[in-house]
Design a protein around this motif. Structure first.
Motif, PDB file in Angstrom:
ATOM      1  N   GLU A  78       2.714  18.842   4.618  1.00  0.00           N
ATOM      2  CA  GLU A  78       2.656  18.280   3.204  1.00  0.00           C
ATOM      3  C   GLU A  78       2.505  16.908   2.741  1.00  0.00           C
ATOM      4  OE1 GLU A  78       3.260  19.869  -0.861  1.00  0.00           O
ATOM      5  OE2 GLU A  78       2.825  21.075   1.113  1.00  0.00           O
ATOM      6  N   VAL A  79       1.541  16.692   2.188  1.00  0.00           N
ATOM      7  CA  VAL A  79       1.355  15.165   1.781  1.00  0.00           C
ATOM      8  C   VAL A  79       1.611  14.934   0.292  1.00  0.00           C
ATOM      9  CG1 VAL A  79      -0.388  13.518   1.553  1.00  0.00           C
ATOM     10  CG2 VAL A  79      -0.581  15.104   3.349  1.00  0.00           C
ATOM     11  N   LEU A  80       2.641  13.842   0.113  1.00  0.00           N
ATOM     12  CA  LEU A  80       2.919  13.638  -1.308  1.00  0.00           C
ATOM     13  C   LEU A  80       2.644  11.960  -1.518  1.00  0.00           C
ATOM     14  CD1 LEU A  80       5.584  15.386  -0.129  1.00  0.00           C
ATOM     15  CD2 LEU A  80       6.108  15.517  -2.333  1.00  0.00           C
ATOM     16  N   GLN A  81       2.140  11.873  -2.668  1.00  0.00           N
ATOM     17  CA  GLN A  81       2.027  10.427  -3.045  1.00  0.00           C
ATOM     18  C   GLN A  81       3.189  10.165  -3.718  1.00  0.00           C
ATOM     19  OE1 GLN A  81      -1.910   9.635  -4.792  1.00  0.00           O
ATOM     20  NE2 GLN A  81      -0.978   8.524  -6.409  1.00  0.00           N
ATOM     21  N   LEU A  82       3.626   8.983  -3.433  1.00  0.00           N
ATOM     22  CA  LEU A  82       4.873   8.309  -4.030  1.00  0.00           C
ATOM     23  C   LEU A  82       4.335   7.511  -5.062  1.00  0.00           C
ATOM     24  CD1 LEU A  82       7.069   7.837  -0.756  1.00  0.00           C
ATOM     25  CD2 LEU A  82       6.816   9.994  -2.225  1.00  0.00           C
ATOM     26  N   ASN A  83       4.686   7.616  -6.595  1.00  0.00           N
ATOM     27  CA  ASN A  83       4.126   6.855  -7.398  1.00  0.00           C
ATOM     28  C   ASN A  83       5.035   6.009  -7.973  1.00  0.00           C
ATOM     29  OD1 ASN A  83       1.456   8.427  -7.687  1.00  0.00           O
ATOM     30  ND2 ASN A  83       2.735  10.066  -8.249  1.00  0.00           N
ATOM     31  N   THR A  90       4.528  13.078  -5.995  1.00  0.00           N
ATOM     32  CA  THR A  90       3.479  13.942  -6.326  1.00  0.00           C
ATOM     33  C   THR A  90       2.692  14.696  -5.195  1.00  0.00           C
ATOM     34  OG1 THR A  90       3.018  13.265  -8.605  1.00  0.00           O
ATOM     35  CG2 THR A  90       1.362  14.852  -7.847  1.00  0.00           C
ATOM     36  N   SER A  91       2.606  16.264  -4.901  1.00  0.00           N
ATOM     37  CA  SER A  91       2.146  16.591  -3.826  1.00  0.00           C
ATOM     38  C   SER A  91       0.644  16.755  -4.231  1.00  0.00           C
ATOM     39  CB  SER A  91       2.781  18.202  -3.637  1.00  0.00           C
ATOM     40  OG  SER A  91       1.958  18.869  -2.585  1.00  0.00           O
ATOM     41  N   ILE A  92      -0.007  16.155  -2.911  1.00  0.00           N
ATOM     42  CA  ILE A  92      -1.584  15.877  -3.334  1.00  0.00           C
ATOM     43  C   ILE A  92      -2.309  17.028  -2.087  1.00  0.00           C
ATOM     44  CG2 ILE A  92      -1.402  13.859  -4.446  1.00  0.00           C
ATOM     45  CD1 ILE A  92      -2.456  12.644  -1.618  1.00  0.00           C
ATOM     46  N   GLN A  93      -1.720  17.406  -1.062  1.00  0.00           N
ATOM     47  CA  GLN A  93      -2.392  18.103  -0.133  1.00  0.00           C
ATOM     48  C   GLN A  93      -1.248  18.928   0.655  1.00  0.00           C
ATOM     49  OE1 GLN A  93      -4.061  15.838   3.009  1.00  0.00           O
ATOM     50  NE2 GLN A  93      -5.420  17.224   3.677  1.00  0.00           N
ATOM     51  N   GLN A  94      -1.814  19.992   1.187  1.00  0.00           N
ATOM     52  CA  GLN A  94      -1.042  20.583   2.285  1.00  0.00           C
ATOM     53  C   GLN A  94      -2.035  20.891   3.376  1.00  0.00           C
ATOM     54  OE1 GLN A  94       0.546  25.010   2.845  1.00  0.00           O
ATOM     55  NE2 GLN A  94       1.888  23.909   1.652  1.00  0.00           N
ATOM     56  N   MET A  95      -2.203  19.972   4.680  1.00  0.00           N
ATOM     57  CA  MET A  95      -3.066  20.274   5.533  1.00  0.00           C
ATOM     58  C   MET A  95      -2.616  21.384   6.585  1.00  0.00           C
ATOM     59  SD  MET A  95      -4.079  17.373   8.284  1.00  0.00           S
ATOM     60  CE  MET A  95      -2.492  17.777   9.524  1.00  0.00           C
ATOM     61  N   SER A 110      -1.901  -0.505  -1.423  1.00  0.00           N
ATOM     62  CA  SER A 110      -0.676  -0.835  -2.341  1.00  0.00           C
ATOM     63  C   SER A 110       0.099   0.639  -2.590  1.00  0.00           C
ATOM     64  CB  SER A 110      -0.849  -1.591  -3.571  1.00  0.00           C
ATOM     65  OG  SER A 110      -1.962  -0.395  -4.258  1.00  0.00           O
ATOM     66  N   GLN A 111      -0.055   1.595  -1.765  1.00  0.00           N
ATOM     67  CA  GLN A 111       0.314   3.012  -2.304  1.00  0.00           C
ATOM     68  C   GLN A 111       1.067   3.611  -1.023  1.00  0.00           C
ATOM     69  OE1 GLN A 111      -0.123   4.932  -5.226  1.00  0.00           O
ATOM     70  NE2 GLN A 111       1.689   5.979  -4.168  1.00  0.00           N
ATOM     71  N   ASP A 112       2.239   4.028  -1.385  1.00  0.00           N
ATOM     72  CA  ASP A 112       2.907   4.929  -0.213  1.00  0.00           C
ATOM     73  C   ASP A 112       2.654   6.419  -0.291  1.00  0.00           C
ATOM     74  OD1 ASP A 112       3.908   2.622   0.860  1.00  0.00           O
ATOM     75  OD2 ASP A 112       6.021   3.311   0.334  1.00  0.00           O
ATOM     76  N   PHE A 113       2.682   7.051   0.984  1.00  0.00           N
ATOM     77  CA  PHE A 113       2.406   8.314   1.154  1.00  0.00           C
ATOM     78  C   PHE A 113       3.380   8.869   1.996  1.00  0.00           C
ATOM     79  CE2 PHE A 113      -1.775   6.554  -0.048  1.00  0.00           C
ATOM     80  CZ  PHE A 113      -2.020   7.716  -1.145  1.00  0.00           C
ATOM     81  N   LEU A 114       3.957  10.110   1.636  1.00  0.00           N
ATOM     82  CA  LEU A 114       4.855  10.669   2.503  1.00  0.00           C
ATOM     83  C   LEU A 114       4.210  11.942   3.224  1.00  0.00           C
ATOM     84  CD1 LEU A 114       8.804  11.293   2.035  1.00  0.00           C
ATOM     85  CD2 LEU A 114       7.368  13.164   2.914  1.00  0.00           C
TER      86      LEU A 114
END
Length: 424
Positions: free
Chosen positions: A377-382, A388-393, A362-366
């Motif tokens: 760059e990984v952002l969680q779309l709340n 919110t940025s949660i990771q830089q791979m 139920s969560q979108d990530f960009l």
């Protein structure tokens, strides 16, 4: 006007600045996370094109997993100087059909298209389906499946330009669809000179009866940009395309993102910000519709790539030169009028390119490609206005461990696949 004659120079400057930019340490994927899907992007090297795959954990975070040869070559468009990021001047060089479990990608340096099946139990594993097939032109830059993955179209951006479509067989691969080789006659070179006056992206209409291709203009010194629209019939594409003129202020449509339930398209436009194209009454009526409009993104310099989040209901636009991700909403009760929701600075002086939104549970990530620091760059779309940025791979280190050197100026593309049972 944002899209000026200094744009190519600015791309090179961006690459130079980014080489000294700080890169955050990669946040490791949580040990409790299990694989729910994968993202895909290209090395795009002229010596051999490879798909780089990264698994998506249940927490949305990424881990580089695999390198798969496309059996084709990458390439870089001409910018009038030193090469920088954004090698293809386009969006959609990789396309995934979740329904068919297939991935297609273009090989711009060898004028071919490659097809792969996706392992549903481990989506980072790809298997070639048939050999690569000729793109029907030169320098293919974008591919698009129809809704059920039974057909594929590609957009060629070189001296031999235009569209070619294929029948898709999950066992034998791609075969040319009769009556679908159509030309744009842009007058380009191979490789094309850009980013001015180049092909951008190809997509299908939501009802699958038309194929659209975006073409950037050359503001101030050349032809205007437009959307080419062909009807798709049992005998192929219509002989001629309808030239959909751009709304006032628009000039360089770079992307085409479907607007759900509206028979309309959202486009990142490097000349102004974003465009909305209303196809509800057919291509001939797009320009006259009050819903066809452009919108200025304040502070932007080169807004080029776009993606839609079904969870937030908003659109996200990445900017090559400002390193700012802009969230835009469309007012369905007011002619799809765009408005800015929020802007998210990523990393200063870092080129941001292709992006993709994936729904995990139920969560979108960009997922946002940052080629000149070789990272995603990984952002969680709340929720709307709350990313919110949660990771830089890191890309380069894991790719090197898989025996793949990475050239930052050639990295391109972004697509995703999520296991069916994890989709909301």
């Amino acid at each position: 006007m944002k899209f000026t004659s200094t744009f190519a120079t600015a791309i090179v400057l961006s690459a130079m600045l980014a080489s000294a930019a700080p890169v955050r340490r990669q946040t490791p994927t949580l040990s409790s996370s299990f694989t729910t899907g994968a993202i895909y992007f290209l090395s795009n090297e002229p010596s051999g094109n490879n798909i780089i795959t990264a698994t998506i954990g249940s927490n949305g975070m990424l881990t580089v997993s695999n390198v798969v040869a496309t059996i084709g070559n990458g390439d870089h468009g001409l910018t009038g100087g030193e090469l920088g990021p954004d090698p293809l001047f386009s969006q959609g060089v990789i396309s995934v059909s979740p329904m068919a479990g297939l991935l297609a990608t273009a090989n711009p340096g060898s004028n071919s298209i490659s097809l792969f099946s996706i392992d549903p139990t481990d989506p980072s594993t790809l298997t070639a389906v048939g050999p690569p097939i000729a793109s029907g032109g030169e320098f293919p830059v974008s591919v698009a499946f129809n809704s059920d993955g039974t057909a594929l179209c590609t957009l060629n951006g070189g001296a031999m330009d235009g569209v070619q479509c294929y029948n898709v067989n999950a066992t034998s691969g791609l075969s040319v669809m009769a009556g679908t080789r159509r030309f744009l006659n842009m007058g380009q070179t191979t490789p094309p000179s850009g980013p001015f006056g180049t092909a951008s992206q190809i997509v299908w209409s939501q009802d699958q009866t038309q194929v659209y291709a975006a073409v950037k203009g050359n503001p101030g010194s050349g032809p205007a940009g437009y959307i080419a629209a062909w009807n798709m019939t049992d005998s192929g594409l219509s002989d001629q395309f309808v030239n959909v003129t751009l709304p006032a202020g628009a000039g360089a449509p770079f992307s085409l993102t479907p607007i759900p339930g509206q028979n309309a398209m959202f486009s990142a436009d490097a000349a102004i910000g974003v465009d909305v194209f209303d196809f509800a009454n057919g291509p001939e009526s797009v320009a006259a519709s009050p819903r066809t409009q452009s919108y200025n993104i304040s502070g932007s310099m080169a807004p080029c790539w776009s993606a839609y989040s079904p969870m937030t209901g908003d659109y996200y636009v990445s900017d090559l030169l400002t390193s700012i991700l802009t969230e835009v909403s469309l007012d369905a009760n007011n002619n799809l009028r765009p408005s800015m929701v929020m802007q998210y600075p990523i990393l200063q002086n870092v080129a941001t390119l292709d992006l993709e939104v994936a729904t995990v549970g139920s969560q979108d990530f960009l997922y946002l490609l940052m080629p000149n620091v070789t990272a995603v760059e990984v952002l969680q779309l709340n929720g709307p206005g709350n990313a919110t940025s949660i990771q830089q791979m890191d890309i380069a280190g894991p790719a090197a461990s898989l025996s793949l050197p990475v050239n930052p100026n050639f990295l391109v593309g972004m697509a995703s696949y999520v296991k069916p049972q994890t989709r909301a």
